[in-house]
Design a protein around this motif. Sequence first.
Motif, PDB file in Angstrom:
ATOM      1  N   ASP A  43     -47.520 -39.211  10.779  1.00 49.33           N
ATOM      2  CA  ASP A  43     -47.876 -40.064   9.644  1.00 49.33           C
ATOM      3  C   ASP A  43     -47.837 -41.545  10.032  1.00 49.33           C
ATOM      4  O   ASP A  43     -48.695 -42.323   9.612  1.00 49.33           O
ATOM      5  CB  ASP A  43     -46.923 -39.810   8.473  1.00 49.33           C
ATOM      6  CG  ASP A  43     -47.111 -38.437   7.844  1.00 49.33           C
ATOM      7  OD1 ASP A  43     -48.185 -37.831   8.054  1.00 49.33           O
ATOM      8  OD2 ASP A  43     -46.194 -37.966   7.155  1.00 49.33           O
ATOM      9  N   ARG A  44     -46.853 -41.934  10.820  1.00 46.61           N
ATOM     10  CA  ARG A  44     -46.742 -43.338  11.232  1.00 46.61           C
ATOM     11  C   ARG A  44     -47.943 -43.756  12.072  1.00 46.61           C
ATOM     12  O   ARG A  44     -48.576 -44.770  11.805  1.00 46.61           O
ATOM     13  CB  ARG A  44     -45.451 -43.565  12.028  1.00 46.61           C
ATOM     14  CG  ARG A  44     -44.207 -43.690  11.190  1.00 46.61           C
ATOM     15  CD  ARG A  44     -43.048 -44.270  12.000  1.00 46.61           C
ATOM     16  NE  ARG A  44     -42.711 -43.449  13.163  1.00 46.61           N
ATOM     17  CZ  ARG A  44     -41.877 -42.422  13.133  1.00 46.61           C
ATOM     18  NH1 ARG A  44     -41.289 -42.080  11.995  1.00 46.61           N
ATOM     19  NH2 ARG A  44     -41.611 -41.736  14.227  1.00 46.61           N
ATOM     20  N   VAL A  45     -48.245 -42.967  13.103  1.00 41.95           N
ATOM     21  CA  VAL A  45     -49.348 -43.357  13.970  1.00 41.95           C
ATOM     22  C   VAL A  45     -50.685 -43.184  13.257  1.00 41.95           C
ATOM     23  O   VAL A  45     -51.671 -43.870  13.571  1.00 41.95           O
ATOM     24  CB  VAL A  45     -49.315 -42.565  15.295  1.00 41.95           C
ATOM     25  CG1 VAL A  45     -49.747 -41.131  15.109  1.00 41.95           C
ATOM     26  CG2 VAL A  45     -50.171 -43.230  16.365  1.00 41.95           C
ATOM     27  N   GLY A  46     -50.730 -42.289  12.257  1.00 41.21           N
ATOM     28  CA  GLY A  46     -51.964 -42.066  11.513  1.00 41.21           C
ATOM     29  C   GLY A  46     -52.465 -43.291  10.782  1.00 41.21           C
ATOM     30  O   GLY A  46     -53.653 -43.393  10.463  1.00 41.21           O
ATOM     31  N   LEU A  47     -51.579 -44.245  10.536  1.00 37.50           N
ATOM     32  CA  LEU A  47     -52.006 -45.493   9.910  1.00 37.50           C
ATOM     33  C   LEU A  47     -52.900 -46.311  10.835  1.00 37.50           C
ATOM     34  O   LEU A  47     -53.690 -47.142  10.385  1.00 37.50           O
ATOM     35  CB  LEU A  47     -50.782 -46.329   9.516  1.00 37.50           C
ATOM     36  CG  LEU A  47     -49.834 -45.685   8.492  1.00 37.50           C
ATOM     37  CD1 LEU A  47     -48.591 -46.549   8.313  1.00 37.50           C
ATOM     38  CD2 LEU A  47     -50.547 -45.483   7.161  1.00 37.50           C
ATOM     39  N   GLN A  48     -52.788 -46.059  12.146  1.00 39.74           N
ATOM     40  CA  GLN A  48     -53.593 -46.776  13.133  1.00 39.74           C
ATOM     41  C   GLN A  48     -54.635 -45.889  13.800  1.00 39.74           C
ATOM     42  O   GLN A  48     -55.697 -46.364  14.194  1.00 39.74           O
ATOM     43  CB  GLN A  48     -52.672 -47.361  14.224  1.00 39.74           C
ATOM     44  CG  GLN A  48     -51.613 -48.314  13.723  1.00 39.74           C
ATOM     45  CD  GLN A  48     -52.188 -49.617  13.219  1.00 39.74           C
ATOM     46  OE1 GLN A  48     -53.350 -49.956  13.474  1.00 39.74           O
ATOM     47  NE2 GLN A  48     -51.379 -50.373  12.496  1.00 39.74           N
ATOM     48  N   ASN A  49     -54.317 -44.604  13.926  1.00 37.10           N
ATOM     49  CA  ASN A  49     -55.178 -43.674  14.653  1.00 37.10           C
ATOM     50  C   ASN A  49     -55.343 -42.401  13.825  1.00 37.10           C
ATOM     51  O   ASN A  49     -54.401 -41.621  13.709  1.00 37.10           O
ATOM     52  CB  ASN A  49     -54.550 -43.356  16.015  1.00 37.10           C
ATOM     53  CG  ASN A  49     -55.337 -42.340  16.821  1.00 37.10           C
ATOM     54  OD1 ASN A  49     -56.412 -41.899  16.412  1.00 37.10           O
ATOM     55  ND2 ASN A  49     -54.797 -41.957  17.967  1.00 37.10           N
ATOM     56  N   PRO A  50     -56.516 -42.187  13.234  1.00 33.43           N
ATOM     57  CA  PRO A  50     -56.712 -41.004  12.394  1.00 33.43           C
ATOM     58  C   PRO A  50     -56.469 -39.678  13.123  1.00 33.43           C
ATOM     59  O   PRO A  50     -56.216 -38.664  12.471  1.00 33.43           O
ATOM     60  CB  PRO A  50     -58.177 -41.126  11.950  1.00 33.43           C
ATOM     61  CG  PRO A  50     -58.498 -42.577  12.057  1.00 33.43           C
ATOM     62  CD  PRO A  50     -57.713 -43.065  13.229  1.00 33.43           C
ATOM     63  N   MET A  51     -56.534 -39.682  14.455  1.00 36.14           N
ATOM     64  CA  MET A  51     -56.229 -38.466  15.205  1.00 36.14           C
ATOM     65  C   MET A  51     -54.736 -38.169  15.208  1.00 36.14           C
ATOM     66  O   MET A  51     -54.320 -37.079  15.588  1.00 36.14           O
ATOM     67  CB  MET A  51     -56.735 -38.583  16.640  1.00 36.14           C
ATOM     68  CG  MET A  51     -58.245 -38.692  16.759  1.00 36.14           C
ATOM     69  SD  MET A  51     -59.091 -37.185  16.231  1.00 36.14           S
ATOM     70  CE  MET A  51     -58.709 -36.091  17.586  1.00 36.14           C
ATOM     71  N   ARG A  52     -53.932 -39.163  14.843  1.00 29.17           N
ATOM     72  CA  ARG A  52     -52.479 -39.038  14.731  1.00 29.17           C
ATOM     73  C   ARG A  52     -51.851 -38.592  16.051  1.00 29.17           C
ATOM     74  O   ARG A  52     -50.994 -37.725  16.096  1.00 29.17           O
ATOM     75  CB  ARG A  52     -52.094 -38.087  13.593  1.00 29.17           C
ATOM     76  CG  ARG A  52     -52.699 -38.478  12.256  1.00 29.17           C
ATOM     77  CD  ARG A  52     -51.955 -37.899  11.087  1.00 29.17           C
ATOM     78  NE  ARG A  52     -51.919 -36.441  11.107  1.00 29.17           N
ATOM     79  CZ  ARG A  52     -51.183 -35.708  10.268  1.00 29.17           C
ATOM     80  NH1 ARG A  52     -50.423 -36.294   9.352  1.00 29.17           N
ATOM     81  NH2 ARG A  52     -51.214 -34.380  10.337  1.00 29.17           N
ATOM     82  N   GLN A  53     -52.309 -39.218  17.129  1.00 27.71           N
ATOM     83  CA  GLN A  53     -51.861 -38.870  18.466  1.00 27.71           C
ATOM     84  C   GLN A  53     -51.332 -40.103  19.193  1.00 27.71           C
ATOM     85  O   GLN A  53     -51.679 -41.244  18.852  1.00 27.71           O
ATOM     86  CB  GLN A  53     -53.009 -38.258  19.278  1.00 27.71           C
ATOM     87  CG  GLN A  53     -53.531 -36.935  18.725  1.00 27.71           C
ATOM     88  CD  GLN A  53     -54.785 -36.463  19.430  1.00 27.71           C
ATOM     89  OE1 GLN A  53     -55.444 -37.218  20.142  1.00 27.71           O
ATOM     90  NE2 GLN A  53     -55.139 -35.210  19.241  1.00 27.71           N
TER      91      GLN A  53
END
Length: 216
Positions: A43-53
């Motif tokens: 969820d945290r990285v999903g704010l920057q990268n929709p792949m959430r990776q």
Amino acid sequence: MTPITLYGAEASGSISVEAALTLLDIPYTLIEGATWVEASARDRVGLQNPMRQIPTLVLPGGEVMTESAAILIYLADAHPSARLAPALDDERRRRQYLRWMVYVSSAIYSLHWIKPDVGRIGAPPELRSTVVDAVHDRIAFCWANMDRQLDPGRYLLGDELSVLDLYVTVVSRFGPWRERFYDVAPKMAPVVRRVDTDPRLRDFWARRFSFEDDEQ
């Protein structure tokens, strides 16, 4: 100016990027989280990268970069004095550098995406062990293929350390583990061992990807 922000996790694919930042002495803010096991990290990285990776790199101006190979190529080219990549006018080595950076990303590293959830390729959970074994066989084949076509010096592309060496050193620590890597890639084996023991990275490895040959 806001520093570089890197979403990453210890013993993960972000480590090659962190190693490059360490060699370049570039300060960065690390947002830690193993996205393959932690929903909160995704969820945290999903704010920057929709792949959430991970790795996901946020530059000082807010621009986002993803894909470890792309980030490493960018960092090396943005700091040419560090000589972490062949120069543009070194055409033969530059071609091979780009070739193998993309190869490691597409032919090897990408396969690890399957392992946490084999349903991603339509396999039932009860076949996970069989699928992972097949993935490891394919990775070993790809390392062997790369090894046959390289003629390393002290490092993979000659006598200077490049981000390709960092990338291979980190990815070769993942399954099917170093013992098999050493077996199928005998020409690359001395190179990754040399990077493992590079004094400039000794403290970094101990902190972010503690590793002994006999542990893998």
